[in-house]
Design a protein around this motif. Structure first.
Motif, short mmCIF file in Angstrom:
data_model
loop_
_atom_site.label_atom_id
_atom_site.label_comp_id
_atom_site.label_asym_id
_atom_site.label_seq_id
_atom_site.Cartn_x
_atom_site.Cartn_y
_atom_site.Cartn_z
N VAL A 198 0.84 -1.21 0.00
CA VAL A 198 0.00 0.00 0.00
C VAL A 198 0.87 1.25 0.00
N GLU A 199 1.86 1.27 0.90
CA GLU A 199 2.75 2.44 0.98
C GLU A 199 3.54 2.62 -0.32
N LEU A 200 3.98 1.51 -0.92
CA LEU A 200 4.75 1.60 -2.15
C LEU A 200 3.89 2.12 -3.30
N GLN A 201 2.68 1.61 -3.41
CA GLN A 201 1.80 2.06 -4.49
C GLN A 201 1.45 3.53 -4.36
N ALA A 202 1.32 3.98 -3.11
CA ALA A 202 1.03 5.39 -2.88
C ALA A 202 2.15 6.29 -3.37
N ARG A 203 3.35 5.76 -3.44
CA ARG A 203 4.50 6.52 -3.92
C ARG A 203 4.83 6.19 -5.38
N GLY A 204 3.98 5.43 -6.02
CA GLY A 204 4.21 5.09 -7.41
C GLY A 204 5.30 4.06 -7.63
N LEU A 205 5.59 3.27 -6.59
CA LEU A 205 6.63 2.25 -6.68
C LEU A 205 5.99 0.88 -6.85
N SER A 206 6.46 0.16 -7.86
CA SER A 206 5.93 -1.17 -8.12
C SER A 206 7.01 -2.23 -7.89
N PRO A 207 6.69 -3.28 -7.13
CA PRO A 207 7.66 -4.36 -6.92
C PRO A 207 7.60 -5.44 -7.99
N GLN A 208 6.87 -5.17 -9.09
CA GLN A 208 6.61 -6.20 -10.07
C GLN A 208 7.88 -6.76 -10.70
N TRP A 209 8.86 -5.87 -10.96
CA TRP A 209 10.10 -6.35 -11.58
C TRP A 209 10.88 -7.28 -10.65
N VAL A 210 10.83 -7.00 -9.35
CA VAL A 210 11.49 -7.90 -8.39
C VAL A 210 10.81 -9.26 -8.40
N PHE A 211 9.47 -9.24 -8.40
CA PHE A 211 8.75 -10.52 -8.42
C PHE A 211 9.09 -11.30 -9.68
N SER A 212 9.21 -10.61 -10.80
CA SER A 212 9.55 -11.27 -12.06
C SER A 212 10.94 -11.88 -12.01
N ALA A 213 11.92 -11.11 -11.47
CA ALA A 213 13.30 -11.62 -11.38
C ALA A 213 13.37 -12.80 -10.42
N ARG A 214 12.62 -12.72 -9.29
CA ARG A 214 12.61 -13.84 -8.36
C ARG A 214 12.04 -15.09 -9.02
N GLY A 215 10.95 -14.90 -9.77
CA GLY A 215 10.35 -16.04 -10.46
C GLY A 215 11.30 -16.64 -11.48
N ASP A 216 12.00 -15.79 -12.22
CA ASP A 216 12.97 -16.28 -13.21
C ASP A 216 14.08 -17.08 -12.53
N TYR A 217 14.57 -16.58 -11.40
CA TYR A 217 15.64 -17.30 -10.71
C TYR A 217 15.15 -18.64 -10.19
N SER A 218 13.98 -18.65 -9.57
CA SER A 218 13.45 -19.89 -9.00
C SER A 218 13.23 -20.93 -10.10
N ARG A 219 12.65 -20.49 -11.22
CA ARG A 219 12.41 -21.44 -12.33
C ARG A 219 13.72 -21.94 -12.92
N ALA A 220 14.69 -21.04 -13.07
CA ALA A 220 15.98 -21.46 -13.64
C ALA A 220 16.68 -22.45 -12.72
N ALA A 221 16.63 -22.19 -11.41
CA ALA A 221 17.28 -23.09 -10.46
C ALA A 221 16.61 -24.45 -10.44
N GLU A 222 15.30 -24.46 -10.43
CA GLU A 222 14.57 -25.72 -10.40
C GLU A 222 14.75 -26.50 -11.70
N THR A 223 14.76 -25.77 -12.82
CA THR A 223 14.94 -26.43 -14.12
C THR A 223 16.33 -27.07 -14.21
N LEU A 224 17.34 -26.34 -13.76
CA LEU A 224 18.69 -26.89 -13.80
C LEU A 224 18.82 -28.07 -12.85
N GLN A 225 18.20 -27.96 -11.67
CA GLN A 225 18.25 -29.06 -10.72
C GLN A 225 17.61 -30.32 -11.30
#
Length: 558
Positions: A428-455
């Protein structure tokens, strides 16, 4: 070989002219009383040289939260000599830097009985003994930050930003008690009270006497170039000789160094002897083994750092793991190991340590002898050391022979997930300041998928396929390297790892800044946070891309 003993001789020679000292002075600067340091050979390496005169303020452990509390309580340390105790989860270097940032003129650091046992009858520290340490907030030669100092290299001298500009000196509990028992001022907050005898915990600035007394401290350390020697022994691998498992221990210490360097060096030598005997009986490892005795570890891992800086390009995708044997018994190996990890090299650092339930108070003092260590361990030093050596040997054998390196690359997925949860709490506080965490969520998802795929690919692969196993191992070994921030200067920021490093680029700094949204919104710096969030995001994305492998397997949308 020039090591710590030569440096001590240099300092002692200089101290015959003028020793580090403390005085009580009046408002005109006239000396009223000299306060003997009791342990005159103790010192803070890399301390600024000079004098500092002012009132005394007690600042607990000298942590950031301690200075923040003082500021909120209206207690200024500007121009004062601060007294702080050893410990609190911060190094001497961090304590002195924080004191400097707060405006203090000098720093005195002492071991409090509440943190370090000080009863010699029960294997404690003498109350007249100080604990030496270096105060460079960095690693390696402070005049060649980020580049090697081999053979008086032609790089121009560059002073590290982590060197303090205020004098710092370790003092004994007795000296601290003499100073703190005479202080006046507000009562300390809960949790700041130590166990110095006859000391009522107050914050200070003034003394009980009405004559306007102040403290003057003088530090006269002299920095002198000293030749250092790292000692190497190697065992070349038969199949993948260009990949290394490194075992290392520092061999210098502030005093006798039984725990600090003696045990680690003994285990290192025994491992080298054992593997040498195995070779004579026909043994050859798949990967190469490197045994290293580091010089000048007590001065900020100088020997190890300069070697890594000198051969960094060669070691990229070469070093598989580093085993730190420093303070292997009764010690704290984590800080040293992580320091090496922070140094720009993508290796897995293994902290090996067997600790007794009782604290060992003698590190960095003249009391760190093998006799005391043997007594603390109840005569089991040989048994404990042998067990630890056997454990390291077995771990090294596995790393040296497994076709697929036993590295758990999914661990960082959990760390990234925890941070994502913190961002969600402040959505809520982040959105009020126009800050979106979407790119972090995307990078985290990419890392998790890459790690699991390699494993999963590793689990389903033919471990006898040398080409494929080498590709998989290389991708796993890249991960640590890509967690080193590419967006900060190696000269200004020696610890660039976003998870284990220090500085505004790290995840811990980002998390602390995020918490200000609710705890203290006025201190939240939106522009800085945007930068921190963006740089962390792309560092995480880089690690995810490295795990994914080929460029055509990366599915980012820009």
């Amino acid at each position: 070989t020039s090591s710590k003993s030569d440096i001590i001789d240099i300092y002692r020679e200089k101290s015959r002219i003028q020793r580090n000292s403390l005085w009580m002075v009046d408002l005109q600067g006239e000396v009223l009383e000299e306060i003997p340091l009791e342990d005159p050979d103790s010192y803070c390496a890399y301390s600024a040289t000079g004098t500092a005169t002012g009132g005394v303020v007690y600042v607990n452990y000298g942590r950031q939260q301690d200075f923040d509390w003082l500021q909120s309580a209206g207690v200024s340390v500007v121009g004062c000599v601060v007294v702080m105790r050893v410990g609190g989860g911060v190094s001497y270097a961090e304590k002195v830097l924080l004191a400097q940032k707060a405006g203090a003129g000098g720093a005195l650091i002492y071991p409090d009985p509440a943190d370090i046992p000080q009863d010699p009858r029960r294997l404690g520290l003498n109350s007249y003994t100080a604990i030496s340490e270096h105060v460079h907030l960095g690693s390696g030669d402070p005049f060649t930050p980020g580049f090697p100092s081999f053979n008086h290299t032609q790089f121009p001298p560059t002073q590290s930003s982590g060197l303090p500009v205020i004098p710092a000196q370790p003092i004994s509990a007795n000296v601290a008690s003499k100073l703190l028992s005479q202080l006046t001022g507000p009562v300390c907050p809960r949790g700041w009270q130590g166990r110095l005898p006859y000391v009522r915990c107050v914050l200070g600035r003034g003394f009980t006497s009405a004559d306007g007394r102040r403290i003057r401290m003088g530090v006269y350390n002299t920095m002198t170039p000293v030749l250092l020697n790292n000692i190497f022994s190697s065992l070349e691998g038969r199949i993948e000789p260009d990949q290394y498992i490194i075992m290392g221990a520092q061999r210098d210490a502030w005093g006798p160094g039984a725990v600090k360097a003696g045990v680690g060096t003994a285990i290192l030598l025994e491992l080298a002897r054992t593997f040498s005997n195995m070779v004579q009986n026909g043994f050859y490892p798949r990967r190469s083994l490197l045994f290293v005795s580091w010089d000048a570890g007590d001065f900020g891992n100088v020997g190890a750092t300069e070697w890594l800086e000198g051969y960094l390009s060669m070691l990229h995708l070469k070093a598989v793991a580093y085993f730190s044997l420093d303070q292997a018994v009764m010690g704290k190996t984590k800080s040293h190991s992580i320091t090496l990890l922070q140094l720009m090299i993508q290796i897995v650092c293994v902290c090996v340590s067997l600790q007794d339930s009782r604290p060992y108070p003698f590190v960095n003092t003249p009391l760190d002898t093998s006799g005391r260590l043997q007594e603390v361990l109840g005569g089991r030093l040989g048994v404990v050391g042998r067990s630890l050596g056997e454990l390291v040997g077995l771990m090294v054998l596995r790393l040296a022979h497994d076709h697929i390196l036993p590295l758990r690359i999914t661990t960082y997925s959990h760390t990234a997930l925890q941070f994502s949860a913190q961002l969600n709490k402040h959505s809520v506080e982040l959105q009020a300041r126009g800050l979106s965490p979407q790119w972090v969520f995307s990078a985290r998802g990419d890392y998790s998928r890459a790690a699991e795929t390699l494993q999963e690919a590793i689990l389903n692969s033919d471990v006898q396929d040398e080409t494929m196993t080498r590709i998989y191992n290389t991708r796993m070994m890249r991960v640590e390297y890509y967690f080193l921030s590419q967006y900060v200067s190696v000269v200004e920021t020696p610890f660039r790892h976003v998870l284990h490093g220090r500085g505004e680029h790290t995840l811990s700094a980002l998390t602390e800044h995020l918490s200000l949204l609710t705890s203290d919104p006025r201190r939240f710096n939106e522009a800085l946070f945007r930068r921190q969030l963006a740089l962390f995001t792309w560092t995480l994305q880089g690690a995810a891309n490295a795990l994914s492998g080929d460029i055509w397997n990366i599915d980012n949308v820009f």
